[in-house]
Design an enzyme around this catalytic site. Structure first.
Site, short mmCIF file in Angstrom:
data_model
loop_
_atom_site.label_atom_id
_atom_site.label_comp_id
_atom_site.label_asym_id
_atom_site.label_seq_id
_atom_site.Cartn_x
_atom_site.Cartn_y
_atom_site.Cartn_z
N GLU A 101 28.70 49.41 45.53
CA GLU A 101 27.85 48.94 46.63
C GLU A 101 26.93 50.02 47.18
OE1 GLU A 101 30.62 47.19 49.37
OE2 GLU A 101 31.02 45.48 48.06
N GLU A 133 33.01 41.56 42.45
CA GLU A 133 33.92 41.61 43.60
C GLU A 133 33.61 40.41 44.46
OE1 GLU A 133 34.35 45.35 45.77
OE2 GLU A 133 34.69 44.22 47.63
#
Length: 574
Positions: free
Chosen positions: A184, A260
């Site tokens: 991320e 995810e």
């Protein structure tokens, strides 16, 4: 009676048209592989790490630890997970704790730290076919040579990650199947291409790169605009996509993953969330793998995202754990399929139901009579995930008809497995075999109430595993630990590092035997805004007044503090 020649021609034409356009039951959902198969199914998985989400599992009694692992990984027993994703520890906070790096410094290399090696080895022993996926959240400071940027020296960072993959192979016999870039956070094209070259140079050409473990853009556009980047990246992975990908991602012709997803409290609403996205990630977004953050909620209550796992294990001292609904929602797909199956195409075995809900079909390409239909009718309020916001919709009670064509036309019956999470006083129903449904002339009908999940399968493999679970008990007090019984480089039971990492070493003053020592020499390249002080915690948030004593040696200038009933942990610690 003689039929004129021109009439024979007309009849032949009509017959030809009927053969081209075989009759379909009005309103039926068609399953048909004669138009070709859809995308390859890559699996359903769970994520250990990001961070320290399996920390307490390691300290469970051996019997319960084995039972939990079977519930997660054993084929045709529980969740039967097909992918295990783990954090490559970076010595920094990554949500619920820190995980140790294999290289605290440039001259350091130790493959005995942390518990992800153990977890991957255990998963592989239970299911040799499980796929392994690794991703860093943080990096030791030396990787960027003090710059705070892991891309400053791409060759150095690539070597660091490659050494972790080589350690998995050389010390534990583990083949890592997939590796990511930086969780991320921004990616760097030069680094991605350097990592690919470094892996290849070290005999790791089979390791596939997933990018960017954030969103579908801008990585999809960059891949379309760069053949060298396209060659380096095998899979596009996005987090919490809300079941949708985008046009450019599809145009790359690469596998699309929700690398995810979920991250939702694992009650019945959490189970509904998981059921909805497992189907609709493909129906809406062409995604062929979905990975839950997290694998197992095995960290203290009071830390962020408590119980946001497929199951829960927070009491290693008692052995108590909970097999939550998402385990059985997973089983609806995983117990009847394997990576390498294919989805049927949209409109020919995958899509939305007329009164909302969704269905997908997974087929063994080598034996197309082996197939499974998974249907979900989860309502809006009973399937809300933590993110992103779910637009309003309603689901109605519906009677549905399916017509099987192509390789499926001669199917005679299907086994039926049902889940109905309860949102009233009725008992929950999870992964219950309710019998068989008869197929006549390729057609069957089934009633689908709201908030249900159904698997219709030709497979006879389904099984709902069960173990006796010990009762819950409070943390055992009084408690003390002199650390002498632990292996070197391991972590002491019940401690959950929040910044820095603590490992078992032999004390400089050998009269003290083994001690727990903070090992991070320099502030890492962090994922959170970690405090400068190192912190570890233990115990239960429910404790009231207690007496605590600690024998501590401060090796550098500074001090030591002992806090009680801390109110924050994770990225907010300190």
């Amino acid at each position: 009676f003689t039929v004129p020649d021109h009439t024979r021609e007309i009849m032949a034409s009509v017959l030809y048209i009927l053969l081209l356009f075989p009759l379909t039951c009005p309103g039926a959902y068609v399953l048909d592989d004669s138009v070709g198969l859809g995308r390859r199914f890559d699996g359903i998985g769970g994520l250990s790490g990001g961070g320290a989400t399996s920390r307490l599992l390691v300290s469970y009694p051996e019997t319960q630890k084995s039972d939990i692992l079977d519930m997660l990984f054993k084929p045709n027993f529980g969740a039967s997970l097909q992918i295990l994703k783990v954090e490559i520890g970076g010595d920094a906070q990554s949500t619920d704790g820190t995980e140790s790096s294999h290289m605290h410094s440039a001259g350091d290399l130790n493959y005995n730290r942390g518990y992800e090696w153990w977890l991957m080895s255990a998963a592989k022993k239970i299911n040799p076919n499980i796929k392994l996926y690794a991703l860093p959240w943080a990096f030791p400071a030396w990787v960027g040579e003090g710059s705070g940027d892991p891309y400053m020296y791409p060759g150095l960072t690539a070597e660091y990650i490659t050494k972790w993959i080589l350690g998995a192979k050389q010390q534990y016999g583990l083949d890592i199947d997939y590796v990511g870039i930086w969780n991320e956070r921004s990616y760097n094209i030069t680094y991605i291409e350097t990592l690919r070259m470094t892996l290849d140079k070290n005999g790791l050409s089979s390791v596939q790169i997933v990018a960017s473990d954030s969103s579908f853009e801008p990585i999809s556009s960059d891949i379309l605009n760069s053949s060298s980047l396209s060659d380096a990246v095998s899979i596009i992975g996005a987090h919490y996509p809300g079941t949708f990908s985008d046009k450019n991602a599809v145009l790359t012709n690469k596998p699309l993953w929700a690398s995810e997803d979920y991250s939702t409290y694992n009650d019945n609403v959490g189970a509904g969330c998981w059921a909805r996205i497992l189907n609709q990630n493909y129906v809406n977004g062409n995604m062929t793998a979905t990975i839950s953050w997290n694998l197992i909620a095995s960290y203290y209550e009071g830390l962020p995202y408590y119980r946001d796992g497929l199951m829960t294990a927070t009491e290693p001292w008692s052995g108590n754990y909970a097999v939550n609904g998402p385990i059985w929602i997973t089983a609806h797909t995983t117990q009847f399929t394997e990576p390498g199956f294919h989805y049927l195409k949209h409109g020919y075995g995958a899509g939305h139901l007329d009164k909302n809900g969704s269905y997908i079909t997974l087929v063994d390409p080598n034996n197309r009579q082996d197939f499974t239909i998974v249907i979900e009718t989860m309502t809006h309020d009973h399937s809300i995930c933590i993110r992103p916001k779910l637009p309003a919709y309603t689901v109605e009670d519906q009677n549905t008809t399916f017509q099987l064509k192509g390789s499926f036309a001669n199917t005679k019956e299907l086994n039926v497995w049902m889940s109905s999470p309860s949102f009233s006083s009725k008992p929950d129903v999870y992964f219950q075999k309710t019998g068989t449904i008869q197929v006549k002339d390729g057609v069957f009908s089934i009633h689908l109430p709201p908030d249900s999940v159904v698997s219709l399968t030709t497979s006879n493999k389904g099984f709902k595993g069960k173990f006796d679970i010990p009762d819950s008990k409070p943390f055992p007090l009084p408690y003390m630990d002199n650390f002498d019984d632990y292996p070197l480089s391991s972590e002491a039971s019940y401690f959950a590092d929040q910044t820095g990492v603590y490992e078992i070493v032999v004390a400089k003053d050998t009269s003290h035997g083994k001690v727990m020592r903070q090992m991070v020499p320099t502030r890492p390249i962090t994922w959170c805004d970690d405090p400068n002080q190192t912190i570890t915690l233990m115990g239960q948030i429910s404790w009231s007044a207690k007496s605590v004593s600690v024998d501590v040696l401060a090796e550098v200038d500074g001090g030591v503090f002992v806090a009680f009933q801390i109110s924050q942990g994770g990225c907010a610690v300190g």
